[in-house]
Design a protein around this motif. Structure first.
Motif, PDB file in Angstrom:
ATOM      1  N   PHE A   4      27.806  16.735  44.948  1.00 30.17           N
ATOM      2  CA  PHE A   4      28.354  16.555  43.612  1.00 30.17           C
ATOM      3  C   PHE A   4      28.687  15.074  43.413  1.00 30.17           C
ATOM      4  O   PHE A   4      29.232  14.433  44.311  1.00 30.17           O
ATOM      5  N   VAL A   6      30.309  12.580  40.162  1.00 30.21           N
ATOM      6  CA  VAL A   6      30.827  12.483  38.798  1.00 30.21           C
ATOM      7  C   VAL A   6      30.572  11.074  38.265  1.00 30.21           C
ATOM      8  O   VAL A   6      30.865  10.079  38.934  1.00 30.21           O
ATOM      9  N   ARG A   8      31.805   8.986  35.123  1.00 31.60           N
ATOM     10  CA  ARG A   8      32.761   9.016  34.027  1.00 31.60           C
ATOM     11  C   ARG A   8      32.189   8.359  32.764  1.00 31.60           C
ATOM     12  O   ARG A   8      31.323   7.481  32.832  1.00 31.60           O
ATOM     13  N   SER A 199      36.257  22.132  34.051  1.00 31.15           N
ATOM     14  CA  SER A 199      36.276  21.941  35.492  1.00 31.15           C
ATOM     15  C   SER A 199      35.069  22.658  36.073  1.00 31.15           C
ATOM     16  O   SER A 199      34.647  23.712  35.569  1.00 31.15           O
ATOM     17  N   HIS A 201      33.635  23.386  40.068  1.00 24.69           N
ATOM     18  CA  HIS A 201      33.665  23.247  41.527  1.00 24.69           C
ATOM     19  C   HIS A 201      34.637  22.148  41.973  1.00 24.69           C
ATOM     20  O   HIS A 201      34.300  21.285  42.787  1.00 24.69           O
ATOM     21  N   HIS A 203      35.933  19.707  40.169  1.00 24.21           N
ATOM     22  CA  HIS A 203      35.824  18.428  39.470  1.00 24.21           C
ATOM     23  C   HIS A 203      36.274  18.599  38.019  1.00 24.21           C
ATOM     24  O   HIS A 203      35.723  19.435  37.289  1.00 24.21           O
ATOM     25  N   ASP A 204      37.257  17.816  37.593  1.00 22.52           N
ATOM     26  CA  ASP A 204      37.738  17.844  36.212  1.00 22.52           C
ATOM     27  C   ASP A 204      36.912  16.887  35.368  1.00 22.52           C
ATOM     28  O   ASP A 204      36.721  15.718  35.743  1.00 22.52           O
ATOM     29  N   LEU A 205      36.452  17.391  34.218  1.00 26.90           N
ATOM     30  CA  LEU A 205      35.532  16.625  33.378  1.00 26.90           C
ATOM     31  C   LEU A 205      36.042  16.594  31.946  1.00 26.90           C
ATOM     32  O   LEU A 205      36.476  17.621  31.403  1.00 26.90           O
ATOM     33  N   ASP A 209      31.817  12.735  30.219  1.00 30.24           N
ATOM     34  CA  ASP A 209      31.626  12.735  31.675  1.00 30.24           C
ATOM     35  C   ASP A 209      30.377  13.528  32.056  1.00 30.24           C
ATOM     36  O   ASP A 209      29.989  14.483  31.375  1.00 30.24           O
ATOM     37  N   LEU A 211      28.466  15.483  35.470  1.00 24.01           N
ATOM     38  CA  LEU A 211      28.480  15.957  36.852  1.00 24.01           C
ATOM     39  C   LEU A 211      27.028  16.121  37.286  1.00 24.01           C
ATOM     40  O   LEU A 211      26.279  16.906  36.689  1.00 24.01           O
TER      41      LEU A 211
END
Length: 237
Positions: A4, A6, A8, A199, A201, A203-205, A209, A211
């Motif tokens: 994963f 991210v 931003r 969110s 797995h 990860h806050d998005l 953003d 992923l």
């Protein structure tokens, strides 16, 4: 092994002129090697804010698959294969298979005095075959998405907008009140938050953003708003 990453919103490439603000997952404005910067099969993924009455005048594409998702406002599309324009509004998607070559323009259909921007997310993928006849199709997914609470396939196999790129599909989900939706996995997944908070797995998005996921059997997303995902079975060779 599943990985994963991210990206931003603030880290996306930003390109601006007097008419367009383009927020790009990959650098796409100027002289770039699009294939070298790709993730999976995805070469371009631009979130564009277009000023009233402005946009992109007639320009040329060849041997590329272009999928556009209309987020806000309306876009007037014209191309060299049609005598009349197509107006695309929120909830609609458009697929252009550029093939042997097509000229087209995309302009905010709201006039200069409307003060209404248009917002469009556009993706490019390489065509499997070069020199095919160009084609264009648009489809309204508003009724399909309403209250579905799940990912809906917008482009790719078994969708209203089949692609000239095998092993790729685009999905959109509208979730309310912390809803949950599961996306079938693939070798590469590019998940983009159009609006809201999610969110996935751990990860806050937030809006803007991305992923990026590799080698996943499935991807579970929870939140409120709108997300767009590309699922791809291979990378560009």
């Amino acid at each position: 092994m599943t990985t994963f990453a991210v990206v931003r919103s603030a880290s996306r490439d930003h390109w601006r002129d007097s008419a367009v603000l383009s927020r790009q997952s990959f650098p796409a404005t100027g002289s770039f090697d699009l294939k070298a910067s790709a993730f999976g099969l995805l070469m371009v993924h631009n979130d564009d804010i277009v000023s009233p009455g402005e946009g992109f005048d007639m320009h040329f594409h060849k041997d590329v698959e272009i999928v556009s998702w209309i987020v806000d406002g309306s876009i007037r599309h014209r191309d060299s294969g049609s005598d009349s324009p197509t107006v695309l509004v929120n909830g609609m998607a458009q697929h252009i298979s550029a093939g042997s070559g097509v000229r087209h323009s995309e302009v905010n259909d709201n006039g200069y005095t409307s003060r209404q921007n248009a917002r469009i997310v556009q993706s490019w993928l390489p065509a499997d075959r070069a020199g095919t006849p160009p084609s264009h199709k648009a489809y309204d997914f508003t009724d399909t998405l309403a209250g579905s609470g799940a990912f809906i396939q917008v482009a790719g196999p078994d969708s209203p907008l089949p692609l000239g790129t095998s092993g790729a599909s685009m999905w959109v989900a509208h979730l309310d009140d912390g809803g949950v939706a599961t996306l079938l996995g693939g070798a590469y997944i590019h998940l983009y938050v159009i609006a809201g908070t999610f969110s996935a797995h751990g990860h806050d998005l937030n809006e803007g953003d991305v992923l990026r996921v590799t080698d996943s059997d499935e991807l579970t997303v929870q939140g409120t708003g709108e997300v767009l995902a590309w699922v791809m079975e291979r990378a560009i060779k």
